[in-house]
Scaffold this active site. Structure first.
Site, PDB file in Angstrom:
ATOM      1  N   ASP A   8     -15.248  38.337  37.700  1.00 26.24           N
ATOM      2  CA  ASP A   8     -15.972  39.432  37.065  1.00 26.24           C
ATOM      3  C   ASP A   8     -17.454  39.167  37.317  1.00 26.24           C
ATOM      4  O   ASP A   8     -17.803  38.304  38.135  1.00 26.24           O
ATOM      5  CB  ASP A   8     -15.589  39.582  35.578  1.00 26.24           C
ATOM      6  CG  ASP A   8     -16.102  38.439  34.706  1.00 26.24           C
ATOM      7  OD1 ASP A   8     -16.679  37.472  35.247  1.00 26.24           O
ATOM      8  OD2 ASP A   8     -15.923  38.516  33.478  1.00 26.24           O
ATOM      9  N   HIS A   9     -18.324  39.883  36.605  1.00 27.36           N
ATOM     10  CA  HIS A   9     -19.766  39.701  36.821  1.00 27.36           C
ATOM     11  C   HIS A   9     -20.203  38.276  36.467  1.00 27.36           C
ATOM     12  O   HIS A   9     -21.050  37.699  37.143  1.00 27.36           O
ATOM     13  CB  HIS A   9     -20.563  40.720  35.991  1.00 27.36           C
ATOM     14  CG  HIS A   9     -20.128  40.793  34.555  1.00 27.36           C
ATOM     15  ND1 HIS A   9     -18.959  41.411  34.175  1.00 27.36           N
ATOM     16  CD2 HIS A   9     -20.674  40.283  33.428  1.00 27.36           C
ATOM     17  CE1 HIS A   9     -18.814  41.301  32.860  1.00 27.36           C
ATOM     18  NE2 HIS A   9     -19.835  40.619  32.387  1.00 27.36           N
ATOM     19  N   CYS A  65     -14.267  33.818  35.782  1.00 32.93           N
ATOM     20  CA  CYS A  65     -15.006  34.653  34.829  1.00 32.93           C
ATOM     21  C   CYS A  65     -15.947  33.731  34.061  1.00 32.93           C
ATOM     22  O   CYS A  65     -16.203  32.611  34.515  1.00 32.93           O
ATOM     23  CB  CYS A  65     -14.074  35.468  33.937  1.00 32.93           C
ATOM     24  SG  CYS A  65     -13.061  34.555  32.759  1.00 32.93           S
ATOM     25  N   GLY A  66     -16.476  34.182  32.948  1.00 34.90           N
ATOM     26  CA  GLY A  66     -17.446  33.350  32.233  1.00 34.90           C
ATOM     27  C   GLY A  66     -16.839  32.024  31.813  1.00 34.90           C
ATOM     28  O   GLY A  66     -17.391  30.957  32.073  1.00 34.90           O
ATOM     29  N   THR A  67     -15.682  32.090  31.181  1.00 35.68           N
ATOM     30  CA  THR A  67     -14.990  30.876  30.725  1.00 35.68           C
ATOM     31  C   THR A  67     -13.761  30.542  31.553  1.00 35.68           C
ATOM     32  O   THR A  67     -13.289  29.408  31.537  1.00 35.68           O
ATOM     33  CB  THR A  67     -14.497  31.079  29.280  1.00 35.68           C
ATOM     34  OG1 THR A  67     -13.651  32.242  29.268  1.00 35.68           O
ATOM     35  CG2 THR A  67     -15.659  31.259  28.312  1.00 35.68           C
ATOM     36  N   GLY A  68     -13.194  31.549  32.204  1.00 32.77           N
ATOM     37  CA  GLY A  68     -11.881  31.410  32.855  1.00 32.77           C
ATOM     38  C   GLY A  68     -10.751  31.807  31.914  1.00 32.77           C
ATOM     39  O   GLY A  68      -9.617  32.011  32.349  1.00 32.77           O
ATOM     40  N   GLY A  70     -10.272  34.562  29.764  1.00 29.61           N
ATOM     41  CA  GLY A  70      -9.778  35.948  29.822  1.00 29.61           C
ATOM     42  C   GLY A  70      -8.972  36.199  31.081  1.00 29.61           C
ATOM     43  O   GLY A  70      -7.922  36.873  31.044  1.00 29.61           O
ATOM     44  N   HIS A  98       2.899  19.455  37.336  1.00 27.13           N
ATOM     45  CA  HIS A  98       3.794  19.661  36.192  1.00 27.13           C
ATOM     46  C   HIS A  98       4.184  21.122  35.978  1.00 27.13           C
ATOM     47  O   HIS A  98       5.297  21.385  35.537  1.00 27.13           O
ATOM     48  CB  HIS A  98       3.133  19.159  34.899  1.00 27.13           C
ATOM     49  CG  HIS A  98       2.989  17.677  34.832  1.00 27.13           C
ATOM     50  ND1 HIS A  98       2.840  16.982  33.666  1.00 27.13           N
ATOM     51  CD2 HIS A  98       2.959  16.740  35.826  1.00 27.13           C
ATOM     52  CE1 HIS A  98       2.732  15.678  33.911  1.00 27.13           C
ATOM     53  NE2 HIS A  98       2.792  15.512  35.228  1.00 27.13           N
ATOM     54  N   ARG A 109     -19.640  29.924  34.111  1.00 24.69           N
ATOM     55  CA  ARG A 109     -20.803  29.702  33.251  1.00 24.69           C
ATOM     56  C   ARG A 109     -20.896  28.292  32.679  1.00 24.69           C
ATOM     57  O   ARG A 109     -21.977  27.849  32.339  1.00 24.69           O
ATOM     58  CB  ARG A 109     -20.780  30.684  32.074  1.00 24.69           C
ATOM     59  CG  ARG A 109     -21.206  32.082  32.452  1.00 24.69           C
ATOM     60  CD  ARG A 109     -21.278  32.997  31.235  1.00 24.69           C
ATOM     61  NE  ARG A 109     -21.812  34.311  31.602  1.00 24.69           N
ATOM     62  CZ  ARG A 109     -21.531  35.429  30.938  1.00 24.69           C
ATOM     63  NH1 ARG A 109     -20.724  35.396  29.894  1.00 24.69           N
ATOM     64  NH2 ARG A 109     -22.064  36.577  31.315  1.00 24.69           N
ATOM     65  N   ARG A 132      11.867  16.328  36.749  1.00 23.59           N
ATOM     66  CA  ARG A 132      12.018  16.723  35.340  1.00 23.59           C
ATOM     67  C   ARG A 132      11.195  17.962  35.008  1.00 23.59           C
ATOM     68  O   ARG A 132      11.470  18.646  34.018  1.00 23.59           O
ATOM     69  CB  ARG A 132      11.644  15.568  34.412  1.00 23.59           C
ATOM     70  CG  ARG A 132      10.166  15.223  34.382  1.00 23.59           C
ATOM     71  CD  ARG A 132       9.892  13.994  33.505  1.00 23.59           C
ATOM     72  NE  ARG A 132       8.478  13.765  33.275  1.00 23.59           N
ATOM     73  CZ  ARG A 132       7.667  13.181  34.140  1.00 23.59           C
ATOM     74  NH1 ARG A 132       8.116  12.772  35.327  1.00 23.59           N
ATOM     75  NH2 ARG A 132       6.392  12.998  33.852  1.00 23.59           N
ATOM     76  N   HIS A 133      10.172  18.254  35.828  1.00 23.94           N
ATOM     77  CA  HIS A 133       9.318  19.405  35.549  1.00 23.94           C
ATOM     78  C   HIS A 133       9.961  20.729  35.975  1.00 23.94           C
ATOM     79  O   HIS A 133       9.589  21.787  35.475  1.00 23.94           O
ATOM     80  CB  HIS A 133       7.970  19.261  36.268  1.00 23.94           C
ATOM     81  CG  HIS A 133       7.260  17.997  35.882  1.00 23.94           C
ATOM     82  ND1 HIS A 133       6.765  17.780  34.611  1.00 23.94           N
ATOM     83  CD2 HIS A 133       7.001  16.862  36.582  1.00 23.94           C
ATOM     84  CE1 HIS A 133       6.220  16.576  34.549  1.00 23.94           C
ATOM     85  NE2 HIS A 133       6.355  15.998  35.731  1.00 23.94           N
ATOM     86  N   ARG A 136      11.659  22.741  33.260  1.00 26.74           N
ATOM     87  CA  ARG A 136      10.694  23.264  32.288  1.00 26.74           C
ATOM     88  C   ARG A 136      10.015  24.514  32.838  1.00 26.74           C
ATOM     89  O   ARG A 136       9.804  25.499  32.113  1.00 26.74           O
ATOM     90  CB  ARG A 136       9.656  22.192  31.955  1.00 26.74           C
ATOM     91  CG  ARG A 136      10.305  21.010  31.249  1.00 26.74           C
ATOM     92  CD  ARG A 136       9.395  19.814  31.178  1.00 26.74           C
ATOM     93  NE  ARG A 136      10.112  18.665  30.606  1.00 26.74           N
ATOM     94  CZ  ARG A 136       9.709  17.414  30.726  1.00 26.74           C
ATOM     95  NH1 ARG A 136       8.611  17.128  31.393  1.00 26.74           N
ATOM     96  NH2 ARG A 136      10.408  16.443  30.186  1.00 26.74           N
TER      97      ARG A 136
HETATM   98  C1  RB5 Z   1     -17.836  38.434  30.069  1.00 21.12           C
HETATM   99  O1  RB5 Z   1     -18.944  38.512  29.232  1.00 21.12           O
HETATM  100  C2  RB5 Z   1     -16.875  37.370  29.549  1.00 21.12           C
HETATM  101  O2  RB5 Z   1     -16.261  37.802  28.380  1.00 21.12           O
HETATM  102  C3  RB5 Z   1     -15.826  37.059  30.606  1.00 21.12           C
HETATM  103  O3  RB5 Z   1     -16.454  36.663  31.775  1.00 21.12           O
HETATM  104  C4  RB5 Z   1     -14.846  35.935  30.276  1.00 21.12           C
HETATM  105  O4  RB5 Z   1     -15.508  34.759  29.916  1.00 21.12           O
HETATM  106  C5  RB5 Z   1     -13.741  36.285  29.396  1.00 21.12           C
HETATM  107  O5  RB5 Z   1     -12.885  35.464  29.068  1.00 21.12           O
END
Ligand code: RB5
Length: 146
Positions: A8-9, A65-68, A70, A98, A109, A132-133, A136
């Protein structure tokens, strides 16, 4: 390896960096966008990469994405996807060994470019351990549609 990638952005800059890195390493890269850091909705891009992987157009997927987080939640809604949000090379190895992850999601970010390069390289070069994996992972996939 054939790899589908998108962001994303918030992940755009690192996605561009990873595309160049993967191409430099000789991988075939399907870049599903976006082409700028204009604001977009990450589920739209998670869907494109997830569908490339389940259709066999790509062997693995990478989402930024920002955190990965979402991206992982969205990609895991597509049947056949095992997406993991990864913040270290060690976890990248473990999710292949695994969980037989076929998609990873990374943070544009909160994780450095250098770490994300290591994460993606490890993800692409590590085999599923089976044994074993395997049972699962089969049980994970059996949850689809329940
Ligand atoms: C965008 O602001 C942010 O929500 C997205 O990049 C992501 O981190 C969502 O999980």
């Amino acid at each position: 390896m054939k790899v589908s990638i998108a962001s994303d952005h918030a992940g755009f800059e690192q996605k561009q960096m990873l595309v160049a890195h993967l191409q430099g390493a000789g991988h075939q890269v399907i870049d599903r966008g976006p082409d700028s850091d204009d604001r977009v909705d990450y589920p739209d891009f998670a869907e494109l990469v997830a569908k490339d992987v389940v259709s066999g157009q790509a062997q693995r997927g990478v989402l930024v994405c920002g955190t990965g987080i979402g991206m992982a939640i969205a990609a895991n809604k597509v049947d056949g996807i095992r997406a993991a949000n990864i913040v270290s090379a060690e976890f990248a190895a473990l999710t292949r060994e695994h969980n037989d992850a076929n998609v990873i999601t990374v943070s544009g970010r909160f994780v450095s470019e250098e770490e994300n390069r290591k994460i993606v390289d490890t993800f692409l070069s590590t085999e599923f351990a089976g044994g074993r994996h395997a049972g699962r992972v089969e049980k994970i996939m059996a949850l689809e549609g329940k």
